[in-house]
Design a protein around this motif. Structure first.
Motif, PDB file in Angstrom:
ATOM      1  N   PRO A 138       0.804  -1.222   0.000  1.00 31.93           N
ATOM      2  CA  PRO A 138       0.000   0.000   0.000  1.00 31.93           C
ATOM      3  C   PRO A 138       0.842   1.280   0.000  1.00 31.93           C
ATOM      4  O   PRO A 138       0.490   2.251  -0.685  1.00 31.93           O
ATOM      5  CB  PRO A 138      -0.801  -0.093   1.311  1.00 31.93           C
ATOM      6  CG  PRO A 138      -0.676  -1.480   1.787  1.00 31.93           C
ATOM      7  CD  PRO A 138       0.414  -2.149   1.062  1.00 31.93           C
ATOM      8  N   ILE A 139       1.963   1.262   0.731  1.00 31.13           N
ATOM      9  CA  ILE A 139       2.826   2.450   0.755  1.00 31.13           C
ATOM     10  C   ILE A 139       3.329   2.753  -0.655  1.00 31.13           C
ATOM     11  O   ILE A 139       3.248   3.878  -1.135  1.00 31.13           O
ATOM     12  CB  ILE A 139       4.029   2.241   1.712  1.00 31.13           C
ATOM     13  CG1 ILE A 139       3.570   2.222   3.164  1.00 31.13           C
ATOM     14  CG2 ILE A 139       5.074   3.340   1.501  1.00 31.13           C
ATOM     15  CD1 ILE A 139       4.658   1.871   4.158  1.00 31.13           C
ATOM     16  N   VAL A 140       3.814   1.702  -1.325  1.00 29.35           N
ATOM     17  CA  VAL A 140       4.377   1.896  -2.659  1.00 29.35           C
ATOM     18  C   VAL A 140       3.310   2.361  -3.640  1.00 29.35           C
ATOM     19  O   VAL A 140       3.514   3.308  -4.408  1.00 29.35           O
ATOM     20  CB  VAL A 140       5.034   0.591  -3.165  1.00 29.35           C
ATOM     21  CG1 VAL A 140       5.509   0.754  -4.597  1.00 29.35           C
ATOM     22  CG2 VAL A 140       6.205   0.218  -2.276  1.00 29.35           C
ATOM     23  N   SER A 141       2.146   1.729  -3.571  1.00 25.85           N
ATOM     24  CA  SER A 141       1.143   2.108  -4.570  1.00 25.85           C
ATOM     25  C   SER A 141       0.593   3.508  -4.285  1.00 25.85           C
ATOM     26  O   SER A 141       0.307   4.255  -5.215  1.00 25.85           O
ATOM     27  CB  SER A 141       0.025   1.067  -4.635  1.00 25.85           C
ATOM     28  OG  SER A 141      -0.767   1.134  -3.489  1.00 25.85           O
ATOM     29  N   PHE A 142       0.499   3.876  -3.011  1.00 27.90           N
ATOM     30  CA  PHE A 142       0.029   5.233  -2.722  1.00 27.90           C
ATOM     31  C   PHE A 142       1.035   6.273  -3.213  1.00 27.90           C
ATOM     32  O   PHE A 142       0.669   7.309  -3.734  1.00 27.90           O
ATOM     33  CB  PHE A 142      -0.223   5.406  -1.217  1.00 27.90           C
ATOM     34  CG  PHE A 142      -0.927   6.682  -0.874  1.00 27.90           C
ATOM     35  CD1 PHE A 142      -2.307   6.755  -0.936  1.00 27.90           C
ATOM     36  CD2 PHE A 142      -0.219   7.814  -0.495  1.00 27.90           C
ATOM     37  CE1 PHE A 142      -2.973   7.939  -0.644  1.00 27.90           C
ATOM     38  CE2 PHE A 142      -0.874   8.998  -0.199  1.00 27.90           C
ATOM     39  CZ  PHE A 142      -2.255   9.054  -0.272  1.00 27.90           C
ATOM     40  N   SER A 143       2.309   5.977  -3.028  1.00 28.16           N
ATOM     41  CA  SER A 143       3.331   6.961  -3.415  1.00 28.16           C
ATOM     42  C   SER A 143       3.558   6.987  -4.932  1.00 28.16           C
ATOM     43  O   SER A 143       4.199   7.903  -5.431  1.00 28.16           O
ATOM     44  CB  SER A 143       4.647   6.652  -2.714  1.00 28.16           C
ATOM     45  OG  SER A 143       5.167   5.430  -3.195  1.00 28.16           O
ATOM     46  N   GLU A 144       3.051   5.975  -5.652  1.00 29.88           N
ATOM     47  CA  GLU A 144       3.202   5.873  -7.103  1.00 29.88           C
ATOM     48  C   GLU A 144       4.664   5.863  -7.524  1.00 29.88           C
ATOM     49  O   GLU A 144       5.049   6.462  -8.515  1.00 29.88           O
ATOM     50  CB  GLU A 144       2.486   7.036  -7.806  1.00 29.88           C
ATOM     51  CG  GLU A 144       0.992   7.040  -7.553  1.00 29.88           C
ATOM     52  CD  GLU A 144       0.358   8.365  -7.957  1.00 29.88           C
ATOM     53  OE1 GLU A 144       0.968   9.090  -8.758  1.00 29.88           O
ATOM     54  OE2 GLU A 144      -0.720   8.670  -7.461  1.00 29.88           O
TER      55      GLU A 144
END
Lengths: 259, 248
Positions: free
Chosen positions: B131-137
């Motif tokens: 989730p962290i990675v996908s939120f930060s794009e």
């Protein structure tokens, strides 16, 4: 104090990651990597061998083994004290912005030096096993105990030193001078029986005196460590740790404002 | 439920610049009876604040009025000189995004490092990693050292880690000025979601419209003391009036 130790334990994941960070940043994209770390004590080693077995000529059998058994332990001591004392200052960007127990910075930078020392010890043991007949594997069971005692002593010394570092910039220079003097006053390249008896009791006040001779009895003499010496060294290290931690706890609240 | 409780908190700073930072100076100070300690001032004086669950409180005031100091006190970076602060639950401060990053480490390594600095265990970080990675794009830059990141990417990663650390209390200090409109919108949506989940937010901003939109209560600070506290409309109105009076 106990609650503070427990809190620091809860941040062990951070300690682990800080150790990884230190080692990664130091060794990545460097071809020779760990060799550079070895090079400094190795160079000293060669110089002392030349000076004290050819020029000054100390009458010690297997002088190279005698020297090796103390030199790397000292190197761990000196390197980690100088590095870890600066840990609070160099990580000011963390200290001033995020809350975490400051002990983490001290412990992790000592531990990253410990990892390097562990690797050095492995190489050292290999050399001893091949070239030096006197070593007994059974004694080496005590080696981790001695390393642990030394690590506790180092952390205990770094606690008050890092407080001084935060408040006084000059400490950096004073400390490096101090470590040089300390090196010469510890029987590392000379044996303790050469110290005049009148002075011996002062030399023995040095907490590294016992530790070096413990390393020496394990690696060089191939004997079991002296129980009294082991016990004394252990209690002195714990004492240093407790006093040092007390001082650290008194001042650590100010680090975020000054560092 | 009371999540933040500040009781007559004061924070005193000393004039360190006049004070010697060298050993020689400190030695001389001993003889002068520390007379060179040339002053002290209170950045925060007798500050009382109670914030409950499900509340979003805004802090406004001019530069140097002590807003950021309050956030640092609540997040325990500073200790109060007197009074006490009690908090319940996990506090995460968005003070300067990515301040804890190490430039030589990759994005992935920094997520682990940063997560553990915020007190997360390895397991928790692994759970929140995706989730962290996908939120930060930033998934395609995950293995690039963050020193090559732009400041916007830096802030995006910093924000994502902090937000997924799952705080009960979120302290925000003027950090959403970075990043492009799209990401900013995403952040606000996330903060919106936080409010709906009943979390507590303390927000420092000069953007009074945002404050008005988000906050259920506003505290106006002046020289480290509470000048006025209450409904957003009313406090901001008074603050505006004060500014225009001063400018005349």
């Amino acid at each position: 104090m106990i609650s503070q130790i427990l809190e620091t334990m809860r941040y062990r994941e951070m300690i682990k990651n800080m150790v990884i960070r230190d080692l990664k940043v130091k060794y990545q994209r460097s071809l020779l990597g760990f060799l550079w770390t070895l090079l400094n004590p190795l160079l000293l080693f060669v110089i002392y061998i030349i000076v004290f077995s050819q020029v000054v000529r100390l009458e010690i059998p297997h002088y190279w083994a005698f020297l090796l058994s103390g030199l790397f332990a000292w190197n761990f001591f000196a390197q980690s004290i100088v590095t870890a004392s600066n840990a609070i200052r160099y990580n000011a960007n963390l200290t001033t912005r995020i809350y975490f127990p400051q002990e983490v910075l001290i412990v992790s930078s000592v531990l990253s030096k410990l990892v390097e020392f562990g690797l050095e010890l492995f190489i050292l043991l290999g050399i001893f096993l091949i070239f030096y007949p006197k070593i007994y594997l059974l004694n080496l069971f005590f080696l981790p105990v001695v390393v642990l005692i030394q690590t506790i002593l180092i952390i205990g010394l770094v606690f008050p030193l890092s407080c001084l570092m935060v408040f006084f910039k000059d400490m950096e220079h004073i400390l490096s001078l101090l470590m040089t003097g300390w090196f010469f006053l510890t029987p590392i390249f000379y044996p303790d029986f050469l110290i005049p008896t009148v002075y011996l009791k002062y030399f023995e006040l040095n907490p590294m005196f016992d530790l070096i001779s413990l390393y020496r009895s394990l690696l060089y003499q191939g004997e079991l460590p002296d129980v009294i010496q082991l016990f004394r060294s252990c209690s002195v290290s714990i004492l240093f740790f407790l006093v040092g931690y007390n001082i650290f706890n008194r001042y650590k609240a100010l680090f975020a404002e000054v560092a | 439920m009371l999540l933040i409780e500040c009781h007559s908190v004061s924070k005193k700073f000393y004039y360190y610049h006049e004070r010697s930072k060298t050993l020689r100076g400190a030695f001389l100070d001993l003889f002068k009876g520390c007379a060179r300690l040339n002053g002290e001032w209170y950045t925060i004086k007798d500050f009382d604040l109670e914030v409950h669950r499900n509340e979003t409180v805004g802090l406004i005031g001019r530069n140097g009025s002590g807003k950021s100091t309050i956030l640092k006190l609540i997040s325990k970076v500073y200790r109060p000189t007197s009074g006490y602060i009690r908090t319940q639950g996990k506090v995460v401060a968005l003070l300067e995004l990515g301040a804890a990053f190490h430039p030589e480490l990759t994005g992935r390594e920094n997520i682990y490092l940063n997560g553990s600095i915020l007190g997360l265990s390895k397991k928790e970080i692994e759970q929140k990693f995706d989730p962290i990675v996908s939120f930060s794009e930033l998934s395609q830059f995950l293995d690039t050292p963050v020193k090559y990141y732009s400041s916007g990417m830096y802030a995006r990663l910093g924000f994502s880690i902090a937000i997924f650390a799952n705080p009960d209390i979120l302290l925000i200090d003027e950090v959403l000025a970075v990043g492009d409109e799209e990401f900013k919108q995403k952040c606000w949506n996330k903060i919106d979601q936080f409010q709906k989940e009943g979390k507590t937010i303390l927000l420092v901003s000069h953007d009074l419209d945002t404050i008005k939109k988000l906050c259920s209560r506003v505290v106006w600070l002046e020289n480290g003391m509470i000048q006025r506290e209450g409904e957003p409309e009313e406090v901001i109105q008074a603050y505006h009036t004060d500014i225009s009076l001063r400018n005349q």
